[in-house]
Design a protein around this motif. Structure first.
Motif, mmCIF file in Angstrom:
data_model
loop_
_atom_site.group_PDB
_atom_site.id
_atom_site.type_symbol
_atom_site.label_atom_id
_atom_site.label_comp_id
_atom_site.label_asym_id
_atom_site.label_seq_id
_atom_site.Cartn_x
_atom_site.Cartn_y
_atom_site.Cartn_z
ATOM 1 N N SER A 96 5.792 -4.729 -20.483
ATOM 2 C CA SER A 96 5.825 -3.378 -21.043
ATOM 3 C C SER A 96 7.119 -2.647 -20.686
ATOM 4 C CB SER A 96 4.622 -2.574 -20.556
ATOM 5 O OG SER A 96 3.422 -3.139 -21.018
ATOM 6 N N TYR A 97 7.502 -2.673 -19.401
ATOM 7 C CA TYR A 97 8.695 -1.927 -19.024
ATOM 8 C C TYR A 97 9.954 -2.575 -19.579
ATOM 9 C CZ TYR A 97 12.305 0.459 -16.444
ATOM 10 O OH TYR A 97 13.422 1.180 -16.131
ATOM 11 N N TYR A 98 9.977 -3.902 -19.672
ATOM 12 C CA TYR A 98 11.130 -4.587 -20.271
ATOM 13 C C TYR A 98 11.297 -4.135 -21.719
ATOM 14 C CZ TYR A 98 13.926 -8.373 -22.265
ATOM 15 O OH TYR A 98 14.894 -9.092 -22.927
ATOM 16 N N PHE A 99 10.206 -4.050 -22.466
ATOM 17 C CA PHE A 99 10.280 -3.586 -23.846
ATOM 18 C C PHE A 99 10.732 -2.124 -23.901
ATOM 19 C CE2 PHE A 99 6.775 -6.765 -25.281
ATOM 20 C CZ PHE A 99 7.727 -7.775 -25.326
ATOM 21 N N LYS A 100 10.245 -1.322 -22.947
ATOM 22 C CA LYS A 100 10.630 0.094 -22.931
ATOM 23 C C LYS A 100 12.105 0.249 -22.578
ATOM 24 C CE LYS A 100 9.530 4.490 -20.677
ATOM 25 N NZ LYS A 100 8.702 5.170 -19.645
ATOM 26 N N LYS A 101 12.553 -0.513 -21.602
ATOM 27 C CA LYS A 101 13.951 -0.411 -21.163
ATOM 28 C C LYS A 101 14.916 -0.834 -22.261
ATOM 29 C CE LYS A 101 15.548 -3.283 -18.020
ATOM 30 N NZ LYS A 101 15.845 -3.945 -16.732
ATOM 31 N N HIS A 102 14.492 -1.812 -23.065
ATOM 32 C CA HIS A 102 15.329 -2.317 -24.159
ATOM 33 C C HIS A 102 14.665 -1.972 -25.500
ATOM 34 C CE1 HIS A 102 17.644 -4.608 -21.183
ATOM 35 N NE2 HIS A 102 16.489 -5.011 -20.686
ATOM 36 N N ARG A 103 14.218 -0.737 -25.598
ATOM 37 C CA ARG A 103 13.409 -0.315 -26.741
ATOM 38 C C ARG A 103 14.082 -0.603 -28.086
ATOM 39 N NH1 ARG A 103 13.169 4.432 -25.325
ATOM 40 N NH2 ARG A 103 11.184 4.483 -24.220
ATOM 41 N N GLN A 104 15.346 -0.196 -28.205
ATOM 42 C CA GLN A 104 16.030 -0.378 -29.485
ATOM 43 C C GLN A 104 16.191 -1.859 -29.834
ATOM 44 O OE1 GLN A 104 15.474 2.859 -30.717
ATOM 45 N NE2 GLN A 104 17.097 1.984 -31.981
ATOM 46 N N GLN A 105 16.554 -2.672 -28.840
ATOM 47 C CA GLN A 105 16.713 -4.098 -29.096
ATOM 48 C C GLN A 105 15.365 -4.738 -29.448
ATOM 49 O OE1 GLN A 105 18.603 -6.280 -25.924
ATOM 50 N NE2 GLN A 105 18.608 -8.210 -27.070
ATOM 51 N N TYR A 106 14.305 -4.258 -28.813
ATOM 52 C CA TYR A 106 12.959 -4.757 -29.115
ATOM 53 C C TYR A 106 12.618 -4.520 -30.581
ATOM 54 C CZ TYR A 106 7.809 -4.742 -29.115
ATOM 55 O OH TYR A 106 6.488 -4.970 -29.417
ATOM 56 N N TYR A 107 12.781 -3.280 -31.032
ATOM 57 C CA TYR A 107 12.462 -2.963 -32.417
ATOM 58 C C TYR A 107 13.384 -3.702 -33.392
ATOM 59 C CZ TYR A 107 9.533 0.827 -30.627
ATOM 60 O OH TYR A 107 8.555 1.550 -29.988
ATOM 61 N N GLN A 108 14.663 -3.769 -33.052
ATOM 62 C CA GLN A 108 15.621 -4.435 -33.933
ATOM 63 C C GLN A 108 15.336 -5.931 -34.039
ATOM 64 O OE1 GLN A 108 19.405 -3.359 -32.257
ATOM 65 N NE2 GLN A 108 19.280 -1.227 -32.964
ATOM 66 N N SER A 109 14.957 -6.548 -32.928
ATOM 67 C CA SER A 109 14.664 -7.983 -32.952
ATOM 68 C C SER A 109 13.447 -8.275 -33.813
ATOM 69 C CB SER A 109 14.439 -8.505 -31.528
ATOM 70 O OG SER A 109 15.610 -8.371 -30.743
ATOM 71 N N LEU A 110 12.422 -7.433 -33.695
ATOM 72 C CA LEU A 110 11.250 -7.597 -34.547
ATOM 73 C C LEU A 110 11.607 -7.368 -36.018
ATOM 74 C CD1 LEU A 110 8.424 -5.828 -32.490
ATOM 75 C CD2 LEU A 110 8.626 -8.277 -32.961
ATOM 76 N N MET A 111 12.419 -6.341 -36.276
ATOM 77 C CA MET A 111 12.753 -6.036 -37.658
ATOM 78 C C MET A 111 13.591 -7.138 -38.293
ATOM 79 S SD MET A 111 12.182 -4.021 -40.103
ATOM 80 C CE MET A 111 11.463 -2.614 -39.255
ATOM 81 N N ARG A 112 14.470 -7.759 -37.520
ATOM 82 C CA ARG A 112 15.316 -8.816 -38.085
ATOM 83 C C ARG A 112 14.497 -10.055 -38.453
ATOM 84 N NH1 ARG A 112 19.655 -6.804 -34.647
ATOM 85 N NH2 ARG A 112 18.909 -8.082 -32.908
ATOM 86 N N ILE A 113 13.333 -10.236 -37.816
ATOM 87 C CA ILE A 113 12.428 -11.295 -38.263
ATOM 88 C C ILE A 113 11.996 -11.000 -39.696
ATOM 89 C CG2 ILE A 113 10.173 -12.381 -37.957
ATOM 90 C CD1 ILE A 113 10.351 -11.726 -34.990
#
Length: 274
Positions: free
Chosen positions: A134-151
């Motif tokens: 959870s905190y890793y996703f929060k800390k890298h929030r933008q990269q998390y969303y962008q990585s999912l979106m690029r799928i």
């Protein structure tokens, strides 16, 4: 934690299924944000992801329409049981697909993160459910969303896997470091307590608070089978040594915490000030 423990117990009688997913969602959203939005039920209307107040036309992502959700979830359930990839890879794919389906009106992020720990424990990758991204996703929030979106936009599964597995490595290393520091703390405080008092009850108290770092005097009295005045005296002795601290600020209904243990657990869980 209650939802996670429920699902891990429930899966002993009921293999992972959409029913189990709904039951877990019902517990997870009990008396918290989103509890009034079809708790424990898959959505029957369209949802979308965007800033508060954003219309569907301006949404950042629009999940599948409601009539496609049952089929998509059925495929997810089938893959959970039949997918042959390495468990860590499979976990990453399950999480990404669940977040893409977004099957609930609220709580999808919370359930999706819980699903990671549940899957790794249920597949016996973890002996205990001690890995939380959870905190890793929060800390890298933008990269998390962008990585999912690029799928979704480019089919970039490799980029998502790299992001997810990097998180597994980072969080695992942090968990190992934290565990070692907790062990060192327990040993150091145990030796310190033994040097200050010859009473075996003080040692027993330290063992108790190491496993139960938030406690009351009544908790101590029951656990050690001693009188409340005795328990109060020993807790005050530890407080005087700076080992525990009262955490409510109240005069009645007081609660103590193992302060240094909390300090270790809280490190790296808040974002630095900008």
């Amino acid at each position: 934690m209650r939802a996670l423990n429920f699902s891990l117990d429930r899966v002993q009688q009921l293999p992972f299924s959409l029913r189990l997913l709904k039951e877990t969602h019902s517990i997870l959203l009990e008396d918290v944000r989103g509890h009034h939005r079809n708790r424990g039920e898959f959505r029957s209307t369209q949802n979308w992801i965007g800033r508060t107040g954003t219309s569907i036309e301006d949404a950042e992502f629009v999940p599948p329409p409601a009539h496609m959700v049952p089929v998509a979830l059925s495929d997810l359930e089938k893959y959970y049981h039949e997918g042959r990839e390495h468990p860590l890879t499979k976990c990453a794919l399950l999480h990404a697909q669940f977040e893409t389906i977004h099957p609930f009106l609220d709580g999808n992020g919370r359930i999706g993160r819980l699903l990671i720990t549940f899957f790794l424990r249920e597949q016996q990758v973890l002996i205990r459910p001690l890995l939380y991204l959870s905190y890793y996703f929060k800390k890298h929030r933008q990269q998390y969303y962008q990585s999912l979106m690029r799928i979704r936009t480019d089919g970039d599964w490799e980029g998502w896997l790299e992001f997810f597995l990097t998180g597994i490595i980072e969080v695992s290393r942090q968990a190992i470091s934290t565990a070692k520091r907790l062990i060192d703390l327990e040993r150091a405080d145990s030796l310190r307590i033994q040097s200050l008092s010859e009473s075996p009850n003080m040692v027993r108290l330290h063992r108790y608070i190491s496993a139960n770092p938030v406690f009351t005097v009544n908790d101590v009295a029951r656990a050690l089978d001693v009188t409340k005045p005795s328990a109060n005296k020993w807790v005050n002795a530890l407080e005087g040594q700076g080992i525990v601290a009262e955490i409510t600020g109240r005069q009645r209904g007081r609660v103590w915490g193992y302060r240094k243990l909390f300090d270790i657990l809280e490190e790296g869980t808040t974002e630095p000030a900008q």
